[in-house]
Design an enzyme around this catalytic site. Structure first.
Site, short mmCIF file in Angstrom:
data_model
loop_
_atom_site.label_atom_id
_atom_site.label_comp_id
_atom_site.label_asym_id
_atom_site.label_seq_id
_atom_site.Cartn_x
_atom_site.Cartn_y
_atom_site.Cartn_z
CD GLU A 313 -25.60 71.49 7.73
OE1 GLU A 313 -25.15 72.61 7.45
OE2 GLU A 313 -26.81 71.25 7.79
CG ASP A 355 -13.20 62.92 52.46
OD1 ASP A 355 -13.70 63.28 53.54
OD2 ASP A 355 -12.38 61.99 52.36
CG ASP A 623 -8.53 60.81 47.99
OD1 ASP A 623 -9.37 60.52 48.86
OD2 ASP A 623 -7.43 61.31 48.25
CG ASP A 627 -14.42 59.39 48.88
OD1 ASP A 627 -15.26 59.83 49.67
OD2 ASP A 627 -13.19 59.52 49.02
CG ASN A 691 -33.10 80.80 6.68
OD1 ASN A 691 -33.04 82.00 6.46
ND2 ASN A 691 -32.04 80.07 6.97
CG ASN A 716 -26.52 74.75 4.77
OD1 ASN A 716 -26.92 75.49 5.67
ND2 ASN A 716 -26.49 73.44 4.89
CG ASP A 720 -22.59 74.47 7.67
OD1 ASP A 720 -23.41 75.01 8.43
OD2 ASP A 720 -22.86 73.50 6.95
#
Length: 881
Positions: A313, A355, A623, A627, A691, A716, A720
């Site tokens: 998550e 270029d 540019d 292009d 796990n 958990n 996190d």
């Protein structure tokens, strides 16, 4: 209800589209004066007061299609997600079992779960807000502008400040800032493939030549937001802006789903892998615990909680915060990211097509030579070129500016009073030239043209030699080409100048008039190579990025410049060669050639595509208008803040400084960003796999649940939080040495090595708790659960530092301070919960001090064996992350 909403929404989109179409058709049928009256405007534009009133009425000129980037939407996403929904389900069950049906109500578990929901939502929302704020700040650093008449003056303003009734001036490279009606046009060609899908540009006119049955996008005097001027110039009046434009009315249907990047495909494949693991895990754990412990409600709750623990998550939070941090860091190196997802692709890039002008050169073109066809200096050539450059109304490029600057040194401005421009034929990339039609004070008309040498010689039937106009035969043609090739080989960018006096006395001029010209001479320009270019190309090469030059310039100039900056010039392919090659031949050519010259825009696009089909991740840097096609085709388009509108709009990344060295810094940051994301993904997948094995083993052999749902969810959340410092982590220098692609097989093999290893030490922890601590009876289940809670939390924090580097953590590779802080906080909290009365709050028992040595021993063993596995893995796969 959702179906009804979608139907209503779809009908509203169709209605808006229909209303917009009716308005545009109506405006297309009015004369210019009728339209100005209708819009309460004038040829001189709006007044500042009128603009303020209209901005209040119409708002900003931006398209918002079901904007999902609001604070409310981000808050909703942070709160309503699968993780929180399952937590709330667990809270409802806990409320029923611990409060409603219990003789001695216990609110603590419910409070803990609701606190987890609050904290999880808060962390996600804060990270989302920070990412959004960073993206908005960066986007404000670049903006497209429009030339507009206000109070009779032509000024430049940001495009989002345009209002209906504004009179705008447009030239090649400009984007249309709204739906417009053209008031005057000159060889105006517009690319509107975003609306029609048709690749060829269409010509626009200002008169009323539309047919009644014309499709809306075929109306020749109407231009649409989302399109751009390819060549020519025009003035136009804004009819509609923002969501009221045709593009805005259909943006929901036009937006569609763009092609996924390799990174997005990788995240999707890992998410599917974890989802499959969850779908297998939940029924197995539920059945094993239900059958062996005969407590089906608790078994179901436990299985669902395990599923929550397996879900990554934090992946969205880690990804967005890592990308946002990468974007901010890149901005400090003058690299602005328009789309956060492009950062990873930037780091993955192994071919940089660029270029030549301004990237490898100083972008300061100086006029070095003005000569006749013999190569002798002749100021008359400069004079004709000056008249052409001064009187043309299109986009004045660096060549025009260099001519004008040199003419000023000779005081040639005085001749301007003798001429007036009656018409022009703008530059385009197929003709590669531009012309002006002048009339002098005696009424004499003259067509003056300048452009690419070979194209100019092709339209010249005559040549001027020693003041005499002679037919161009093979001898004079070879002489002219020899002069061109001599100076071109010396590195001068050559432009030819021609003129003729036999031009029509009236009427509009067109490309057809550019024939039977008199070639009078050449201009030679010098754009010296940048001193930093060679070092930058070498640095990119050392980091696994091959630099390939795609230029419209001639072979001589391209060879000279590229040779000086270190681009491989052993092979050169021209646009003519590209046209002769089929896709297979071009595919083979791009594997060995680093220099392509005299390319048209479509040829640049084709070369980029050839690299992609060869399996490369291609960046394109440009540019100009020429292009735009290649920028759109590339995996990551790179432009500069001084680029034309369409180039900036097409690009994913904007450089505030036109320098390859700046680009190299951005590439490295892209790889660091990807590295920090891949750390989390490899940690999450391997940890979840381990796990799964541990829970199945525990469910088979233990007479009680190894952990209760509230304990799993608390662990958990702690894990996190320990990962929140990962976006700011250091990345080893060795990792950024080469491009990094998403490799799903690599993640699976990593999971297969590290997952079972964590399960082995989980089982050793079970053994220590069962035999050494004596937590081997049902009444001592809370003690066992407390032990595994502490070990599981601390070991997951430890594994962050093992996985984050291929070296020995802390000694050979130091983590960042934020990651150290988040890790330490979680370890301290986990130990405090496990070894004190805080454990009671989540239905556990405080651990005895006797468990501490066992905990330290098992953790030390885990660290040592993880390092051993790391060496074995690197020896086999030659990589770690």
């Amino acid at each position: 209800m959702n179906f009804i909403y979608k139907e209503t929404h779809s009908r509203q989109i169709q209605k808006n589209k229909h209303d917009t179409e009716l308005k545009l058709r109506s405006d297309a049928s009015l004369t210019a004066e009728e339209l100005l009256t209708h819009l309460t405007s004038a040829h001189t534009g709006l007044t500042n007061q009128e603009v303020e009133n209209r901005q209040d009425e119409f708002g900003k000129n931006v398209i918002t299609t079901g904007n999902k980037n609001t604070t409310l939407h981000r808050l909703k996403e942070a709160v309503i997600n699968p993780f929180n929904i399952i937590l709330l389900m667990v809270a409802v069950v806990a409320c029923f079992t611990d409060v409603v049906t219990s003789k001695d109500p216990d609110y603590f578990t419910v409070i803990i779960i609701l606190s987890l929901v609050f904290l999880s939502s808060l962390v996600s929302f804060i990270q989302s807000q920070r990412s959004n704020t960073a993206a908005e700040k960066l986007s404000k650093m670049i903006s497209n502008k429009s030339s507009v008449r206000r109070d009779g003056k032509l000024i430049e303003i940001p495009m989002d400040e345009i209002v209906p009734g504004d009179v705008v001036w447009l030239s090649a490279g400009d984007m249309l800032p709204g739906d417009v009606r053209f008031l005057s046009t000159k060889d105006t060609f517009v690319a509107q493939s975003a609306l029609t899908g048709e690749s060829n540009p269409v010509e626009k006119f200002s008169d009323l030549r539309n047919k009644q049955d014309d499709a809306l996008t075929d109306l020749c005097n109407i231009g649409f937001m989302g399109s751009n001027i390819v060549s020519g110039s025009a003035t136009a009046i804004i009819l509609t802006t923002g969501n009221n434009t045709y593009f805005g009315s259909m943006a929901n249907t036009l937006s569609g789903n763009r092609a996924e990047t390799s990174f997005e495909r990788g995240v999707s494949s890992v998410s599917k892998l974890l989802l499959r693991m969850m779908l297998v895990m939940v029924p197995i754990v539920f059945l094993i615990n239900g059958l062996m412990k005969n407590d089906w409600p608790s078994s179901l709750l436990f299985a669902v909680s395990i599923a929550v623990g397996l879900a990554p998550e934090m992946l969205p939070v880690i990804m967005t915060s890592t990308l946002a941090k990468g974007a901010i860091t890149m901005s400090k190196h003058k690299v602005i990211v328009r789309t956060l997802g492009a950062i990873q692709t930037f780091g993955e890039m192994d071919i940089l097509c660029t270029d030549k002008t301004g990237t490898l050169t100083e972008d300061k073109i100086a006029l070095e030579k003005y000569m006749n066809v013999h190569g002798e200096d002749d100021v008359r050539i400069l004079r004709h070129a000056y008249l052409n450059s001064y009187f043309q109304t299109g986009l004045k490029n660096l060549i025009d500016i260099a001519i004008i600057n040199r003419a000023a040194k000779y005081n040639l401005e005085n001749i301007l009073d003798n001429y007036s421009c009656v018409d022009e034929i703008p530059f385009d990339f197929s003709r590669r030239r531009m012309s002006v039609v002048l009339i002098d004070e005696k009424g004499k008309r003259q067509l003056v043209t300048k452009g690419a040498v070979e194209e100019m010689i092709a339209i010249s039937s005559f040549v001027e030699i020693h003041g005499r106009v002679l037919p161009m035969d093979e001898k004079s043609r070879r002489m002219a080409l020899a002069t061109y090739e001599k100076h071109n080989a010396d590195g001068l960018r050559m432009v030819a100048v021609a003129q003729k006096n036999e031009v029509p006395g009236s009427g509009a001029f067109s490309v057809k008039d550019e024939r039977d010209m008199v070639l009078i001479g050449f201009l030679g320009f010098l754009d010296p190579p940048k001193e930093s270019a060679k070092d930058a190309i070498t640095a990119l090469q050392e980091h696994g990025v091959r630099t390939v030059v795609l230029t419209g310039d001639s072979e001589g100039v391209a060879l000279k410049v590229c040779g000086k900056v270190g681009v491989n010039t052993s092979q050169l392919i021209t646009g003519r060669d590209v046209d002769r090659m089929d896709d297979a031949a071009l595919h083979d050519a791009v594997n060995t050639c680093d220099l392509f010259a005299k390319l048209s825009p479509s040829q640049k696009e084709r070369v980029v595509k050839a690299f992609q089909t060869s399996g490369h991740t291609v960046g394109y840097m440009g540019d100009g208008i020429n292009d735009a096609l290649a920028l759109r085709q590339a995996d990551v388009g790179i432009s500069v803040d001084s680029a034309v509108d369409i180039a900036k709009e097409t690009a994913d990344i904007i450089l505030l400084e036109k320098d390859l060295m700046v680009l190299e810094e951005g590439v490295l940051e892209g790889r660091r960003t990807f590295g920090n994301i891949i750390k989390y993904i490899k940690m999450a997948t391997s940890g979840n796999f381990g796990n799964m094995i541990s829970v199945i083993v525990a469910s088979i052999f233990l007479p009680f649940l190894p952990m209760l749902p509230v304990q799993i969810l608390t662990q958990n959340l702690l894990c996190d939080f320990s990962q929140m410092g990962m976006p700011f982590d250091n990345v080893d220098n060795e990792y950024v040495k080469k491009p990094r692609k998403w490799e799903t097989p690599s993640i699976k093999s990593f999971m297969a090595y590290m997952g079972p290893l964590s399960s082995v030490f989980d089982i050793l922890c079970f053994a220590a708790l069962w035999w050494a601590i004596g937590a081997n009876r049902i009444e001592l289940a809370p003690l066992f659960q407390s032990g595994w809670f502490v070990f599981g939390t601390v070991s997951q924090v430890l594994v962050i530092h093992i996985i984050r580097t291929g070296k020995v953590p802390f000694l050979q590779s130091k983590p960042s301070l934020p990651l150290i802080v988040s890790s330490l906080i979680v370890v301290v909290v986990a130990l405090a919960i496990g070894f004190t009365k805080l454990a009671i709050g989540i239905d556990m028992m405080p651990l005895p001090v006797a468990f501490a040595p066992w905990l330290a021993l098992i953790l030390a063993g885990y660290f040592v064996f993880a390092q051993l596995i790391k060496k074995i893995y690197i020896g086999r796969y030659k990589e770690w992350l």
